[in-house]
Design an enzyme around this catalytic site. Structure first.
Site, PDB file in Angstrom:
ATOM      1  CD  GLU A  19      38.551  42.062  37.013  1.00 45.86           C
ATOM      2  OE1 GLU A  19      37.820  42.816  36.352  1.00 45.86           O
ATOM      3  OE2 GLU A  19      38.869  40.908  36.629  1.00 45.86           O
ATOM      4  CE  LYS A  54      36.497  40.513  33.926  1.00 48.13           C
ATOM      5  NZ  LYS A  54      37.479  39.666  34.590  1.00 48.13           N
ATOM      6  CD  GLU A  88      33.022  36.643  38.377  1.00 52.36           C
ATOM      7  OE1 GLU A  88      32.683  36.340  37.234  1.00 52.36           O
ATOM      8  OE2 GLU A  88      33.664  37.670  38.631  1.00 52.36           O
ATOM      9  CG  HIS A 116      34.092  41.855  39.022  1.00 52.11           C
ATOM     10  ND1 HIS A 116      35.460  41.761  39.017  1.00 52.11           N
ATOM     11  CD2 HIS A 116      33.641  40.900  38.163  1.00 52.11           C
ATOM     12  CE1 HIS A 116      35.826  40.788  38.174  1.00 52.11           C
ATOM     13  NE2 HIS A 116      34.739  40.259  37.650  1.00 52.11           N
ATOM     14  CG  ASN A 168      32.567  41.897  33.643  1.00 53.29           C
ATOM     15  OD1 ASN A 168      32.613  43.005  33.108  1.00 53.29           O
ATOM     16  ND2 ASN A 168      33.157  41.630  34.796  1.00 53.29           N
ATOM     17  CB  SER A 223      39.024  30.473  33.288  1.00 53.43           C
ATOM     18  OG  SER A 223      40.038  31.390  33.675  1.00 53.43           O
ATOM     19  N   GLY A 279      40.562  35.144  34.721  1.00 58.77           N
ATOM     20  CA  GLY A 279      41.563  35.551  33.745  1.00 58.77           C
ATOM     21  C   GLY A 279      42.852  34.746  33.816  1.00 58.77           C
TER      22      GLY A 279
HETATM   23  P1  13P Z   1      37.384  35.493  32.925  1.00 61.43           P
HETATM   24  O1  13P Z   1      36.244  34.733  32.268  1.00 61.43           O
HETATM   25  O2  13P Z   1      38.192  36.303  31.969  1.00 61.43           O
HETATM   26  O3  13P Z   1      38.188  34.589  33.797  1.00 61.43           O
HETATM   27  O4  13P Z   1      36.700  36.582  33.894  1.00 61.43           O
HETATM   28  C1  13P Z   1      35.704  36.186  34.758  1.00 61.43           C
HETATM   29  C2  13P Z   1      35.091  37.396  35.334  1.00 61.43           C
HETATM   30  O5  13P Z   1      35.722  38.132  36.075  1.00 61.43           O
HETATM   31  C3  13P Z   1      33.712  37.726  34.942  1.00 61.43           C
HETATM   32  O6  13P Z   1      33.194  38.753  35.712  1.00 61.43           O
END
Ligand code: 13P
Length: 248
Positions: A96, A11, A166, A94, A9, A212, A172
């Site tokens: 976010e 983003k 997740e 997601h 992803n 992560s 992150g």
């Molecule tokens: P990270 O791998 O940066 O922690 O993000 C995970 C994520 O949100 C994948 O959709």
């Protein structure tokens, strides 16, 4: 038989030009893997990324979509457009999107119905926040997310549904759920899927872990019986690192 999946992803990162550079690097690096590899760039890079992945085994997904086919929804992207471009996957729900764009389970449920209606393969994200984990409500939150997001979808073919666990506190932050924790919650998610979708479908549904994930922890995560793959954020932006994850 659940084929492992490693999805990136991206983003809100990479211009179309940068995205093509990354795809070309990945094509050279990802040669031998038993996993299905998917990358999810931004909407504006989808066309170029699709072209760049032609002839390779790398598949392409979008990061979001609207639930309506068309209409007065300024700034939104319809599932019809994604399908017309031959996009195969779409990430939905997601954290976010839930956190910054206030998407709730009902909205995500509508998006899932729309994706399935148009033959897009949804990657449904669920997971608890740090506060919810500390309050001991992880399982309640996930149960509600699964039940509400998958409500009334019986008319659709759910064989292509993918779920990603997740935990929000692991995204992150560099904090990964322990492999045992991730395995346990994913096992719980599968139990919930069985309740909603029945056993046959649920035992074939791939459930990914995200939060992560790096080349240094992918192997131990993939060794766990319930974990069928990974949804990778930050580490998917580096060709060498993502290729190591994809070829774990
Ligand atoms: P990270 O791998 O940066 O922690 O993000 C995970 C994520 O949100 C994948 O959709």
């Amino acid at each position: 038989m659940r084929v492992p999946m490693i999805a990136g992803n991206w983003k809100m990162n990479k211009t179309p030009e940068e995205a093509v550079v990354l795809v070309n690097e990945l094509k050279g690096l990802i040669q031998n893997t038993s996993a299905e590899v998917v990358i999810c760039p931004t909407f504006v890079a989808l066309g170029d990324v699709l072209k760049a992945t032609e002839g390779s085994s790398i598949k392409v997904g979008a990061q979001n979509m609207h639930h309506q086919d068309s209409g007065a929804f300024t700034g939104e992207i319809s599932p019809v457009f994604l399908k017309a471009m031959n996009i195969e996957y779409v990430i939905l729900g997601h954290s976010e999107r839930r956190q910054y764009f206030f998407e709730g389970n009902n909205e995500i449920n509508k998006k899932l119905a729309a994706a399935l209606k148009h033959g897009l393969k949804p990657i449904l994200c669920v997971g608890e926040t740090l506060e919810q984990r500390e309050q001991g409500t992880t399982y309640d939150v996930i149960k509600e997310q699964i039940q509400k997001c998958l409500e009334n979808l019986q008319e659709f073919n759910l064989e292509e549904l993918i779920v990603a666990y997740e935990p929000v506190w692991a995204i992150g932050t560099g904090r990964t759920a322990t492999k045992e924790d991730a395995n346990e919650v994913i096992g719980f998610i599968r139990q919930q899927l069985i309740e909603v979708l029945g056993e046959k479908l649920s035992l074939n549904t791939r459930i990914l872990y995200g939060g992560s994930v790096k080349s240094s922890n992918i192997r131990e995560l993939m060794d766990m019986p319930e974990i069928d793959g990974a949804l990778v954020g930050g580490a998917s932006l580096d060709a060498l690192e993502f290729s190591k994850i994809a070829c774990y």
